[in-house]
Design an enzyme around this catalytic site. Structure first.
Site, PDB file in Angstrom:
ATOM      1  N   HIS A 160     -25.513  17.721  42.766  1.00  0.00           N
ATOM      2  CA  HIS A 160     -24.117  17.698  42.312  1.00  0.00           C
ATOM      3  C   HIS A 160     -23.334  18.864  42.941  1.00  0.00           C
ATOM      4  CE1 HIS A 160     -21.066  16.943  38.985  1.00  0.00           C
ATOM      5  NE2 HIS A 160     -20.715  18.137  39.404  1.00  0.00           N
ATOM      6  N   HIS A 164     -20.277  19.085  45.853  1.00  0.00           N
ATOM      7  CA  HIS A 164     -19.006  19.823  45.744  1.00  0.00           C
ATOM      8  C   HIS A 164     -18.690  20.579  47.033  1.00  0.00           C
ATOM      9  CE1 HIS A 164     -17.350  19.404  41.756  1.00  0.00           C
ATOM     10  NE2 HIS A 164     -18.473  19.701  41.150  1.00  0.00           N
TER      11      HIS A 164
HETATM   12 ZN   LIG Z   1     -18.992  19.270  39.249  1.00  0.00          ZN
END
Ligand SMILES: [Zn+2]
Length: 195
Positions: A160, A164
């Site tokens: 995750h 980003h």
């Molecule tokens: Zn996030």
């Protein structure tokens, strides 16, 4: 990444749970929300590993704990840089604090479909398929290269946060139907001045 067990009115962790630095000494960054351009562009590689960068990572941990997240990437505080912090214990174990500068996935294995959320997309969650195990190669705040293996939630947090740094939000992993539904709701919230 947002901790799945938290809600917006949950109490902040007690000071005794984050013994490294008193939170008063740290800068708490506001979290940038979905819609900001910085969240959807790749960050620049970290080249300078100095005291300023170490300070930034500690401020990022403090900001992440304050927001009750388990991961926070620099674009989420408005900095387009390839650095993120992860702690799936929420500050309970200092040894669980992981700084990922210029991280890359070197190995991924298995698949797990789990619900996921993001501090930049508060109030929304969705099921995302992630590897069950990943091995990441990254640099710490001092610039030392290391490899770390993560399983389940930790593997999910690594993926995750690396997303980003590449300008990718978890929304992009959802079905088009679910993604459009969330985007419509956010648009409505924005019109009401609540986003
Ligand atoms: Zn996030």
């Amino acid at each position: 990444m947002r901790d799945k067990s938290t809600s917006s009115d949950a109490p902040a962790p007690a000071a005794t749970e984050t013994p490294q630095v008193p939170s008063a000494a740290r800068k708490i960054y506001p979290i940038v929300k979905y819609g900001a351009a910085v969240l959807e562009k790749p960050g620049a590689p970290i080249k300078k590993f100095d005291a300023e960068l170490e300070q930034l990572t500690e401020d990022m941990f403090a900001s992440m704990y304050a927001a009750q997240g388990v991961g926070l990437a620099a674009p989420q505080i408005g900095l387009s840089l390839r650095i993120a912090v992860v702690d799936v214990t929420g500050g309970k174990n200092p040894e669980a604090k992981i700084v990922l500068a210029n991280p890359e996935v070197v190995h991924a294995e298995g698949e797990v479909r789990e619900e996921e959320g993001c501090l930049s997309v508060p109030g929304f969650r969705g099921y995302v398929l992630r590897p069950q195990f990943v091995t990441i190669k990254a640099q710490n705040a001092k610039g030392e290269t290391f490899e770390i293996r993560g399983e389940n939630l930790l593997a999910r947090a690594f993926c995750h946060e690396i997303d980003h740094l590449n300008g990718i939000l978890f929304l992009q992993h959802l079905s088009m139907l679910k993604r459009d539904l969330i985007k419509r709701k956010i648009k409505k919230l924005r019109k009401q001045g609540e986003w």
